[in-house]
Scaffold this active site. Structure first.
Site, PDB file in Angstrom:
ATOM      1  N   ARG A   1       0.918  -1.140  -0.189  1.00 17.57           N
ATOM      2  CA  ARG A   1      -0.082  -0.245   0.107  1.00 17.57           C
ATOM      3  C   ARG A   1       1.693   1.155  -0.332  1.00 17.57           C
ATOM      4  O   ARG A   1       2.159   1.474   0.955  1.00 17.57           O
ATOM      5  CB  ARG A   1      -0.883   0.384   1.264  1.00 17.57           C
ATOM      6  CG  ARG A   1      -2.030  -0.955   1.351  1.00 17.57           C
ATOM      7  CD  ARG A   1      -3.029  -0.796   0.453  1.00 17.57           C
ATOM      8  NE  ARG A   1      -4.495  -1.024  -0.133  1.00 17.57           N
ATOM      9  CZ  ARG A   1      -4.644  -2.185  -0.535  1.00 17.57           C
ATOM     10  NH1 ARG A   1      -3.329  -3.076  -1.737  1.00 17.57           N
ATOM     11  NH2 ARG A   1      -5.661  -3.439  -0.572  1.00 17.57           N
TER      12      ARG A   1
ATOM     13  N   GLU B   1      -3.273   7.482  -4.283  1.00 15.77           N
ATOM     14  CA  GLU B   1      -3.841   6.961  -5.333  1.00 15.77           C
ATOM     15  C   GLU B   1      -5.393   7.225  -6.468  1.00 15.77           C
ATOM     16  O   GLU B   1      -6.299   7.100  -4.554  1.00 15.77           O
ATOM     17  CB  GLU B   1      -4.108   5.171  -5.471  1.00 15.77           C
ATOM     18  CG  GLU B   1      -2.988   4.609  -5.860  1.00 15.77           C
ATOM     19  CD  GLU B   1      -3.207   2.292  -5.251  1.00 15.77           C
ATOM     20  OE1 GLU B   1      -1.827   2.686  -4.776  1.00 15.77           O
ATOM     21  OE2 GLU B   1      -3.935   1.988  -6.026  1.00 15.77           O
TER      22      GLU B   1
ATOM     23  N   HIS C   1      -1.285  -0.364  -9.508  1.00 11.36           N
ATOM     24  CA  HIS C   1      -1.072  -1.126  -8.599  1.00 11.36           C
ATOM     25  C   HIS C   1      -1.512  -2.388  -9.439  1.00 11.36           C
ATOM     26  O   HIS C   1      -3.877  -2.781  -9.632  1.00 11.36           O
ATOM     27  CB  HIS C   1      -2.355  -0.278  -7.714  1.00 11.36           C
ATOM     28  CG  HIS C   1      -3.341  -1.049  -6.636  1.00 11.36           C
ATOM     29  ND1 HIS C   1      -3.508  -0.402  -5.736  1.00 11.36           N
ATOM     30  CD2 HIS C   1      -2.760  -2.439  -6.421  1.00 11.36           C
ATOM     31  CE1 HIS C   1      -3.459  -0.873  -4.372  1.00 11.36           C
ATOM     32  NE2 HIS C   1      -2.741  -1.909  -5.183  1.00 11.36           N
TER      33      HIS C   1
HETATM   34  C1  GLV Z   1      -4.764  -5.345  -3.733  1.00 10.05           C
HETATM   35  O1  GLV Z   1      -3.583  -4.466  -3.523  1.00 10.05           O
HETATM   36  C2  GLV Z   1      -4.498  -6.546  -2.867  1.00 10.05           C
HETATM   37  O2  GLV Z   1      -5.100  -6.062  -1.365  1.00 10.05           O
HETATM   38  O3  GLV Z   1      -6.011  -7.394  -2.720  1.00 10.05           O
END
Ligand code: GLV
Length: 319
Positions: free
Chosen positions: A237, A266, A284
């Site tokens: 994250r 983001e 991401h």
């Molecule tokens: C992606 O970032 C997830 O948490 O699955």
């Protein structure tokens, strides 16, 4: 018995959607495949819902639960991270929260290694160089990067994904250390406090969940202790890193580089990052393998339908 609909914040693909349609539940699906609903549309969509299947882009908080109403039983996240869901607010309203662990472990670990390889061997820079049509010849210092073999990988957040990255790194000849409070060695992974890991690792890879405790886990002070040649990889994250501090350190070449799949704000990308050659950026996509994404959606569907049918979900977050 609640009789509300199931609100789904994105089309989840053919097989998961077929299972949902066959469930006999009334479905309301946000119509855009790749864009999240606006907050306004989301609040309207969940109003009266018995269940929600959500992606990580939607904030699931008390306001939303109250707008949905007391018949809301389940929030099924199509992600392993659930920092977009207020777990306490859900718990206090008797709403079950579920996520999709395991099915995305390999895909995310693969991307972490991909970012590391791209960064250490300067693959993206080299590709851009050729596309500019510049003249070149094989040369001993042309696009000289760093070998992986012999480097020390520091895993921050040694859970399923951290362990899968460690396994891959060992296959590349790296030595693996992991952050942990007690200095112990187990399973070939030496544990040490984060401060020691930051000062020891050549490559730091983040795999911790985002919580109030882990926000800015890597701050200016931590970055200052990293080795000058170190690189940092983040597929977890964005808010784990103080992005301003990271940009400063990268600009000043205090550290060698960063491979980032996630960002503090983001989908906004820090403008400083976009100017730098010593970073590799991806939007991401840690779990974005076709089979993985199908697996995540199928698990999220299974979890949602289980709770609505009065059965225990496969992967609950809040019991
Ligand atoms: C992606 O970032 C997830 O948490 O699955």
């Amino acid at each position: 018995m609640p009789t509300g609909h199931l609100y789904i914040t994105r089309d989840l693909g053919p097989e998961p959607m077929r299972i949902l349609r066959n469930s006999g539940r009334e479905l309301v699906v946000h119509p855009h495949r790749d864009l999240p609903p606006t907050r306004h549309d989301l609040l309207n969509g969940v109003s009266g819902a018995a269940g929600i299947i959500t992606l990580l882009t939607e904030v699931m908080n008390a306001e939303l639960f109250d707008r949905a109403g007391p018949q809301l039983q389940v929030v099924s996240a199509v992600s392993v991270g659930t920092d977009n869901v207020d777990i306490e607010a859900a718990r206090s309203r008797g709403i079950t929260v579920t996520n999709t662990p395991d099915v995305l472990t390999d895909a995310t670990a693969d991307l972490a290694m991909g970012l590391l390889l791209a960064l250490n061997r300067r693959i993206v820079e080299a590709d851009a160089f050729l596309r500019r049509g510049e003249s070149w010849s094989w040369g001993p210092r042309v696009f000289l990067g760093r070998d992986l073999a012999g480097e020390v990988l520091g895993v921050v957040g040694y859970g399923r994904i951290g362990e899968a990255v460690a396994k891959r790194a060992r296959a590349f000849g790296m030595r693996v250390i992991a952050a942990g409070s007690a200095p112990t060695a187990s399973g070939g992974v030496e544990r040490m406090p984060l401060s020691q890991l930051l000062a020891t690792a050549d490559v730091i890879s983040l795999h911790a969940p985002l919580t109030a405790q882990t926000r800015h886990l890597i701050d200016a002070e931590g970055i200052a202790t990293m080795k000058p040649g170190a690189v940092i990889i983040n597929t977890a994250r964005g808010q784990l890193i103080d992005e301003d501090a990271l940009v400063q350190a990268l600009k000043a070449k205090r550290i060698r580089g960063a491979g980032l799949d996630v960002f503090e704000n983001e989908p906004l990308i820090h403008p400083g990052l976009l100017e730098l050659d010593n970073v590799v950026l991806t939007p991401h996509i840690g779990s974005a393998g076709e089979q993985t994404r199908t697996g995540m959606a199928l698990l999220a569907v299974k979890n949602a339908l289980a709770v609505l049918d009065g059965r225990p979900p496969v992967t609950p977050v809040n019991g």
